[in-house]
Design a protein around this motif. Structure first.
Motif, PDB file in Angstrom:
ATOM      1  N   ALA A 161     -13.075 -10.788   0.969  1.00  0.00           N
ATOM      2  CA  ALA A 161     -13.202  -9.526   0.239  1.00  0.00           C
ATOM      3  C   ALA A 161     -13.916  -9.756  -1.079  1.00  0.00           C
ATOM      4  O   ALA A 161     -13.790 -10.824  -1.688  1.00  0.00           O
ATOM      5  N   PRO A 162     -14.678  -8.760  -1.565  1.00  0.00           N
ATOM      6  CA  PRO A 162     -15.323  -8.907  -2.877  1.00  0.00           C
ATOM      7  C   PRO A 162     -14.277  -9.062  -3.973  1.00  0.00           C
ATOM      8  O   PRO A 162     -13.268  -8.380  -3.969  1.00  0.00           O
ATOM      9  N   GLN A 163     -14.541  -9.980  -4.893  1.00  0.00           N
ATOM     10  CA  GLN A 163     -13.571 -10.243  -5.951  1.00  0.00           C
ATOM     11  C   GLN A 163     -14.040  -9.772  -7.317  1.00  0.00           C
ATOM     12  O   GLN A 163     -13.346  -9.983  -8.308  1.00  0.00           O
TER      13      GLN A 163
ATOM     14  N   ALA B 160       0.862  -1.183   0.000  1.00  0.00           N
ATOM     15  CA  ALA B 160       0.000   0.000   0.000  1.00  0.00           C
ATOM     16  C   ALA B 160       0.896   1.230   0.000  1.00  0.00           C
ATOM     17  O   ALA B 160       2.120   1.131   0.167  1.00  0.00           O
ATOM     18  N   ARG B 161       0.296   2.424  -0.154  1.00  0.00           N
ATOM     19  CA  ARG B 161       1.092   3.650  -0.034  1.00  0.00           C
ATOM     20  C   ARG B 161       1.572   3.771   1.405  1.00  0.00           C
ATOM     21  O   ARG B 161       0.953   3.242   2.331  1.00  0.00           O
ATOM     22  N   ALA B 162       2.659   4.479   1.619  1.00  0.00           N
ATOM     23  CA  ALA B 162       3.303   4.523   2.927  1.00  0.00           C
ATOM     24  C   ALA B 162       2.417   5.133   4.003  1.00  0.00           C
ATOM     25  O   ALA B 162       2.518   4.762   5.187  1.00  0.00           O
ATOM     26  N   ASP B 163       1.536   6.081   3.623  1.00  0.00           N
ATOM     27  CA  ASP B 163       0.660   6.702   4.621  1.00  0.00           C
ATOM     28  C   ASP B 163      -0.746   6.099   4.608  1.00  0.00           C
ATOM     29  O   ASP B 163      -1.709   6.721   5.081  1.00  0.00           O
ATOM     30  N   HIS B 164      -0.876   4.911   4.090  1.00  0.00           N
ATOM     31  CA  HIS B 164      -2.148   4.190   4.118  1.00  0.00           C
ATOM     32  C   HIS B 164      -2.505   3.886   5.581  1.00  0.00           C
ATOM     33  O   HIS B 164      -1.624   3.600   6.394  1.00  0.00           O
ATOM     34  N   PRO B 165      -3.800   3.909   5.940  1.00  0.00           N
ATOM     35  CA  PRO B 165      -4.188   3.607   7.324  1.00  0.00           C
ATOM     36  C   PRO B 165      -3.618   2.289   7.848  1.00  0.00           C
ATOM     37  O   PRO B 165      -3.209   2.209   9.012  1.00  0.00           O
ATOM     38  N   LEU B 166      -3.581   1.263   7.010  1.00  0.00           N
ATOM     39  CA  LEU B 166      -3.052  -0.023   7.467  1.00  0.00           C
ATOM     40  C   LEU B 166      -1.540   0.007   7.626  1.00  0.00           C
ATOM     41  O   LEU B 166      -0.980  -0.747   8.431  1.00  0.00           O
TER      42      LEU B 166
ATOM     43  N   TYR C 103     -10.804  -2.555   2.066  1.00  0.00           N
ATOM     44  CA  TYR C 103     -10.221  -1.653   1.069  1.00  0.00           C
ATOM     45  C   TYR C 103     -10.294  -2.283  -0.325  1.00  0.00           C
ATOM     46  O   TYR C 103     -10.249  -3.514  -0.478  1.00  0.00           O
ATOM     47  N   PRO C 104     -10.401  -1.424  -1.354  1.00  0.00           N
ATOM     48  CA  PRO C 104     -10.410  -1.939  -2.741  1.00  0.00           C
ATOM     49  C   PRO C 104      -9.021  -2.416  -3.149  1.00  0.00           C
ATOM     50  O   PRO C 104      -8.013  -2.015  -2.556  1.00  0.00           O
ATOM     51  N   TRP C 105      -8.983  -3.241  -4.207  1.00  0.00           N
ATOM     52  CA  TRP C 105      -7.731  -3.883  -4.608  1.00  0.00           C
ATOM     53  C   TRP C 105      -7.375  -3.596  -6.065  1.00  0.00           C
ATOM     54  O   TRP C 105      -8.240  -3.299  -6.889  1.00  0.00           O
ATOM     55  N   ILE C 106      -6.076  -3.717  -6.332  1.00  0.00           N
ATOM     56  CA  ILE C 106      -5.540  -3.731  -7.695  1.00  0.00           C
ATOM     57  C   ILE C 106      -5.005  -5.143  -7.910  1.00  0.00           C
ATOM     58  O   ILE C 106      -4.156  -5.600  -7.128  1.00  0.00           O
TER      59      ILE C 106
ATOM     60  N   LEU D  83      -0.457   5.168  -5.017  1.00  0.00           N
ATOM     61  CA  LEU D  83      -0.133   6.471  -4.434  1.00  0.00           C
ATOM     62  C   LEU D  83      -1.339   7.404  -4.395  1.00  0.00           C
ATOM     63  O   LEU D  83      -1.380   8.338  -3.586  1.00  0.00           O
ATOM     64  N   GLU D  84      -2.322   7.175  -5.265  1.00  0.00           N
ATOM     65  CA  GLU D  84      -3.477   8.073  -5.356  1.00  0.00           C
ATOM     66  C   GLU D  84      -4.734   7.509  -4.701  1.00  0.00           C
ATOM     67  O   GLU D  84      -5.805   8.080  -4.854  1.00  0.00           O
ATOM     68  N   SER D  85      -4.612   6.402  -3.968  1.00  0.00           N
ATOM     69  CA  SER D  85      -5.812   5.791  -3.396  1.00  0.00           C
ATOM     70  C   SER D  85      -5.453   4.962  -2.175  1.00  0.00           C
ATOM     71  O   SER D  85      -4.286   4.854  -1.791  1.00  0.00           O
ATOM     72  N   ASP D  86      -6.483   4.378  -1.573  1.00  0.00           N
ATOM     73  CA  ASP D  86      -6.295   3.461  -0.445  1.00  0.00           C
ATOM     74  C   ASP D  86      -6.266   2.009  -0.913  1.00  0.00           C
ATOM     75  O   ASP D  86      -6.435   1.088  -0.112  1.00  0.00           O
ATOM     76  N   ARG D  87      -6.051   1.801  -2.196  1.00  0.00           N
ATOM     77  CA  ARG D  87      -6.070   0.446  -2.725  1.00  0.00           C
ATOM     78  C   ARG D  87      -4.867  -0.364  -2.246  1.00  0.00           C
ATOM     79  O   ARG D  87      -3.803   0.185  -1.921  1.00  0.00           O
ATOM     80  N   LEU D  88      -5.039  -1.671  -2.254  1.00  0.00           N
ATOM     81  CA  LEU D  88      -3.993  -2.620  -1.891  1.00  0.00           C
ATOM     82  C   LEU D  88      -3.684  -3.496  -3.098  1.00  0.00           C
ATOM     83  O   LEU D  88      -4.502  -3.647  -3.999  1.00  0.00           O
ATOM     84  N   THR D  89      -2.520  -4.115  -3.075  1.00  0.00           N
ATOM     85  CA  THR D  89      -2.169  -5.072  -4.120  1.00  0.00           C
ATOM     86  C   THR D  89      -1.098  -6.011  -3.595  1.00  0.00           C
ATOM     87  O   THR D  89      -0.605  -5.845  -2.473  1.00  0.00           O
TER      88      THR D  89
END
Length: 443
Positions: free
Chosen positions: A348-350, A304-310, A324-327, A368-374
């Protein structure tokens, strides 16, 4: 101007065969008998081949003939090409319909003497095992270009020839083999099932013949060959560029192509000879004409981005990932399988709000532009992790390690530059493995 640039595109197939027979028989007379041509024709063929490659290939003595040092280099690659051609024509001829052989003989009989292949100048039509002697490289190239281009017009454009000449060459090829290699479809001209097999073989035959010049150049200290590497994910972003940079430093006159695409696209290119190797994550192989050479074990992580809540607050449980949504990587890739397994595990929804891409640049921007995970390779984003742009979450993954491999054709005979590139890939991954071992705490 280099010697290579003065040569026509490819040598004459009959000259290659005559030289191979002369080396194998160690005697011009026996070579002429095997080729069904005169001794002078064999001598002239070898002479023209020597002029084409710009070097002496055959030494003559009272005891017979034998290859020079460069001749031994050339004949090894030439024999590989001729063996492929012989096997391919036999497979194609085995698909003849009743009466096809008789039909195929008619155009040869009607053709002017100067246009008939040398092996066909005789009282009888060769059997299936001798059909390869009746073919020319121009016919093979015309067929391959037509099959790949989807029509005679496209094939002519690829070769820089007129459409009638390409059509004529392909028709002559089909007449000799006694089988239809192409068929008309709603989308144009396409290979038949047997034609597709023959086209794949022709691609490798022409590749082997083209590499004769590279082998001879390397034997003379001129490393001007070409290496084509298919690369996905980690290989494309770091491993392959590093290996190419090292190999290019050692061989500054060589050419390197880094090709991306889906795994299926790259595998098709590898099997057709357009690519020399693929660097990718290991996976079950669906064909036995390629092999995987292990390079190293890569480690995956949820990113995730470095400042993501998780990343800031930590992961209290796997259920956090479902919020959280995913890539996701492209469907069908080894990493996608691991992502799907993880999403099923956390519930999680797939299928809702997903973004799928295999492009690291796109994944990085989306993170970097979202709260998405991958899920990504730690090494693939080493710079982003060190700079504080991205963070690897402390989440256990199902099978977090994946094998990174070099996929090769099973019977691949690399040039020196190609072998050097593969060696650099191994050397770099050995360095990575050693560094990872040094950082790992001792038991």
């Amino acid at each position: 101007m280099s010697t290579q640039s003065k040569r026509p595109e490819r040598p004459n197939l009959r000259h290659l065969r005559a030289f191979s027979l002369a080396v194998g028989e160690r005697n011009i007379s026996r070579a002429a008998e095997a080729a069904h041509i005169t001794q002078s024709a064999v001598s002239q063929a070898v002479g023209k081949l020597e002029a084409y490659y710009g070097c002496r290939l055959l030494e003559r003595s009272a005891a017979g003939v034998y290859p020079t040092e460069l001749g031994r280099v050339a004949v090894e690659r030439i024999d590989r090409a001729l063996a492929r051609l012989r096997a391919a024509t036999q497979r194609a001829a085995a698909q003849q319909r009743p009466g096809a052989q008789q039909r195929s003989a008619a155009p040869e009989a009607a053709r002017p003497e100067t246009q008939r292949p040398e092996a066909a100048r005789g009282a009888r039509t060769p059997g299936p095992q001798a059909l390869d002697r009746m073919l020319s490289l121009s016919q093979l190239a015309a067929f391959l270009a037509t099959a790949r281009g989807g029509g005679f017009k496209a094939g002519a454009r690829l070769l820089g020839l007129s459409q009638p000449s390409v059509h004529r060459a392909v028709r002559q090829l089909q007449d000799v083999l006694g089988v239809e290699l192409l068929e008309h479809t709603s989308l144009g001209v396409a290979p038949t099932r047997g034609g597709a097999d023959f086209a794949a073989a022709v691609a490798l035959i022409l590749k082997e013949i083209d590499l004769v010049a590279d082998d001879l150049d390397e034997a003379r200290g001129r490393h001007r060959g070409r290496v084509a590497i298919g690369s996905l994910a980690l290989g494309r972003s770091e491993l392959v560029p590093r290996a190419v940079a090292r190999a290019a430093k050692a061989f500054p006159d060589a050419q390197f192509l880094i090709q991306d695409g889906t795994y299926d696209q790259l595998l098709l290119g590898l099997r057709a000879g357009d690519l020399d190797l693929i660097v990718t994550a290991g996976r079950p192989l669906a064909t036995d004409d390629v092999v995987e050479v292990p390079l190293f074990d890569d480690v995956l992580a949820v990113v995730a981005r470095a400042d993501h809540p998780l990343a800031v607050n930590g992961v209290t449980g796997l259920e956090d990932l479902a919020r959280y949504p995913w890539i996701l990587p492209r469907y069908g890739t080894p990493t996608r399988w691991r992502c799907d397994e993880l999403l099923r595990k956390v519930g999680a929804p797939q299928s809702e709000g997903l973004i799928e891409t295999g492009a690291l640049v796109s994944v990085r921007a989306l993170l970097l532009e979202s709260d998405r995970l991958t899920v990504l390779s730690r090494r693939q984003i080493a710079v982003e992790l060190e700079s504080g742009l991205l963070a690897a979450l402390d989440v256990p993954l199902p099978e977090p390690r994946r094998a990174i491999v070099a996929t090769l054709r099973r019977d691949w005979k690399p040039t020196q530059v190609q072998a050097a590139l593969l060696q650099e890939l191994k050397a770099i991954t050995e360095e990575w493995t050693a560094a990872d071992t040094a950082l790992r705490p001792s038991a």
